[in-house]
Design a protein around this motif. Structure first.
Motif, PDB file in Angstrom:
ATOM      1  N   ASP A  78       1.854  -7.012  -5.735  1.00 16.71           N
ATOM      2  CA  ASP A  78       1.089  -5.806  -5.427  1.00 16.71           C
ATOM      3  C   ASP A  78       0.647  -5.956  -3.968  1.00 16.71           C
ATOM      4  O   ASP A  78      -0.127  -6.863  -3.651  1.00 16.71           O
ATOM      5  CB  ASP A  78      -0.123  -5.745  -6.370  1.00 16.71           C
ATOM      6  CG  ASP A  78      -1.011  -4.551  -6.077  1.00 16.71           C
ATOM      7  OD1 ASP A  78      -1.028  -4.090  -4.919  1.00 16.71           O
ATOM      8  OD2 ASP A  78      -1.709  -4.099  -7.002  1.00 16.71           O
ATOM      9  N   SER A 103      -0.877  -3.594  -2.083  1.00 19.40           N
ATOM     10  CA  SER A 103      -1.741  -2.488  -1.645  1.00 19.40           C
ATOM     11  C   SER A 103      -2.804  -2.943  -0.641  1.00 19.40           C
ATOM     12  O   SER A 103      -3.215  -2.171   0.215  1.00 19.40           O
ATOM     13  CB  SER A 103      -2.370  -1.774  -2.847  1.00 19.40           C
ATOM     14  OG  SER A 103      -2.865  -2.711  -3.758  1.00 19.40           O
ATOM     15  N   LYS A 157       3.276  -1.502   6.304  1.00 25.98           N
ATOM     16  CA  LYS A 157       4.219  -1.326   5.191  1.00 25.98           C
ATOM     17  C   LYS A 157       5.618  -1.695   5.684  1.00 25.98           C
ATOM     18  O   LYS A 157       5.876  -1.636   6.897  1.00 25.98           O
ATOM     19  CB  LYS A 157       4.174   0.089   4.611  1.00 25.98           C
ATOM     20  CG  LYS A 157       4.448   1.199   5.562  1.00 25.98           C
ATOM     21  CD  LYS A 157       4.457   2.505   4.776  1.00 25.98           C
ATOM     22  CE  LYS A 157       4.594   3.754   5.598  1.00 25.98           C
ATOM     23  NZ  LYS A 157       5.206   3.748   6.881  1.00 25.98           N
TER      24      LYS A 157
END
Ligand code: NAD
Ligand code: TYD
Length: 335
Positions: free
Chosen positions: A282, A284, A293
């Motif tokens: 994950d 995030s 990103k």
């Protein structure tokens, strides 16, 4: 800014040094590397004469040497140097403990002594252990390493954490998924399979080939490290992933099709002991906090990588000779 990079003659470290010197030509990089089988000065031949770059051949477990380098001052350490291949850790775990655990502790101690402003430990998603087909590891997931490689990286991560908590060393841990791209030593899945296919050697698939890894193009990882170097917060852990979960068979077929080679090159071989089924992160946190990103779509990254190996045959043919062949003959008999 002056940065000590350890393991900069390896795959990710050399890509990182190139990126930093391109983006910040005024920075100074010192590259400390032992030049093990995986370290290769050819990876940096284009920048060896850059006056902002200095190479030091040496071992991170040599505390006198590390002290001598840091005495000269550095703003940050980015610590890549490691024994990095799971299969090798099954044959010789000792060197993984020596370099990955003891070597990290030597660097931490010296970083503390010379009051280095930032210590970045480049770690791996493998420390979280194997996942089944669902879910992803967050930065607070438990550490459940299964191989001597991942256990040595998890041990190093815990030492880094302890130097931050106990002594206030400004340290950050990054955990990235499987990298691929130019200059990867031809022993990891993608670099091995591309170079084998180019020479019509078989592609040894361990077990059923349905093991899943998340693949990130090496430059995307280096860009994440650049963000962390400049904006990461001491004491934090950042997961870094490519968002490309693929089975080994999917990757293999893609490589064969890009190179126009037959599926008959695939050879199913004995499975790796304690083979982790799946890794997934994950990511995030790094997205939300640092605005990073991945930018490279998997198809594009693989196309670039295949093209790079096809046009740099002398680089990998030199590597895939001598010591490399002896090692494979000794340890990978089932191939
Ligand atoms: P690599 O094996 O290509 O390079 C490692 C480098 O470290 C080599 O240049 C080697 O000479 C040097 N080195 C080894 N032992 C040393 C020692 N004792 N002293 C000084 N230098 C030494 O590795 P890589 O794939 O570039 O990985 C770099 C780092 O990133 C490692 O810490 C690895 O755990 C981590 N990582 C790798 C991946 C991946 O997919 N390759 C993914 C996540 C994290
Ligand atoms: P590898 O590139 O060694 O990375 P890691 O084990 O650290 O994730 O292997 C990636 C996957 O590919 C893993 O599931 C093992 C598999 N594999 C093969 O099937 N055959 C091979 O020859 C190699 C090197 C790996």
């Amino acid at each position: 800014m002056k940065v000590l990079v350890t393991g900069g003659a390896g795959f990710i470290g050399s890509n990182f040094i190139r990126l930093i010197l391109q983006k910040y030509p005024e920075y100074h990089i010192v590259n400390l590397d032992k030049l093990t089988y995986a370290g290769n000065l050819d990876n940096l031949s284009d920048i060896e004469d850059n006056p902002h770059y200095q190479f030091v051949k040496g071992d991170i477990t040599d505390s006198d040497l590390v002290d001598r380098i840091l005495e000269e001052g550095a703003d940050a350490i980015i610590h890549f140097a490691a024994e990095s291949h799971v299969d090798r850790s099954l044959y010789d775990p000792g060197i993984f403990v020596k370099t990955n655990v003891l070597g990290t502790q030597v660097l931490l101690e010296s970083a503390l002594k010379y009051k280095i402003g930032s210590f970045i430990q480049v770690s791996t998603d493998e420390v979280y252990g194997s996942l089944s087909h669902e879910g992803s590891s967050t930065e607070s997931s438990p550490l459940l390493p299964n191989s001597p490689y991942s256990a040595s990286k998890a041990s190093a991560d815990l030492l880094v954490r302890s130097y931050h908590v106990t002594f206030g060393l400004p340290a950050i841990i990054t955990r990235c998924t499987n990298n691929y791209g130019p200059y990867q030593f031809p022993e990891k899945l993608i670099s091995l399979f591309i170079t084998n296919a180019l020479t019509n050697l078989s592609l040894p698939i361990y077990g059923d080939g349905l093991y899943v890894r998340d693949w990130i193009y090496v430059e995307d990882h280096c860009r994440a490290l650049d963000k962390i170097l400049h904006r990461g917060k001491a004491g934090e852990i950042y997961n870094i992933g490519g968002g490309n979960e693929k089975t080994n068979l999917e990757i293999t077929r893609l490589i064969l099709s890009k190179l126009n080679k037959p599926e008959s090159l695939v050879k199913h071989v004995k499975d790796r002991p304690a083979h982790d089924r799946r890794y997934s992160l994950d990511c995030s946190k790094i997205g939300a906090e640092l605005g990073w990103k991945p930018e490279t779509a998997f198809e594009e990254g693989i196309a670039r990588t295949v093209e790079w190996y096809a046009s740099h045959q002398s680089w990998w043919q030199k590597v895939k000779s001598g010591e490399y062949l002896e090692y494979y003959e000794k340890h990978y008999l089932y191939r």
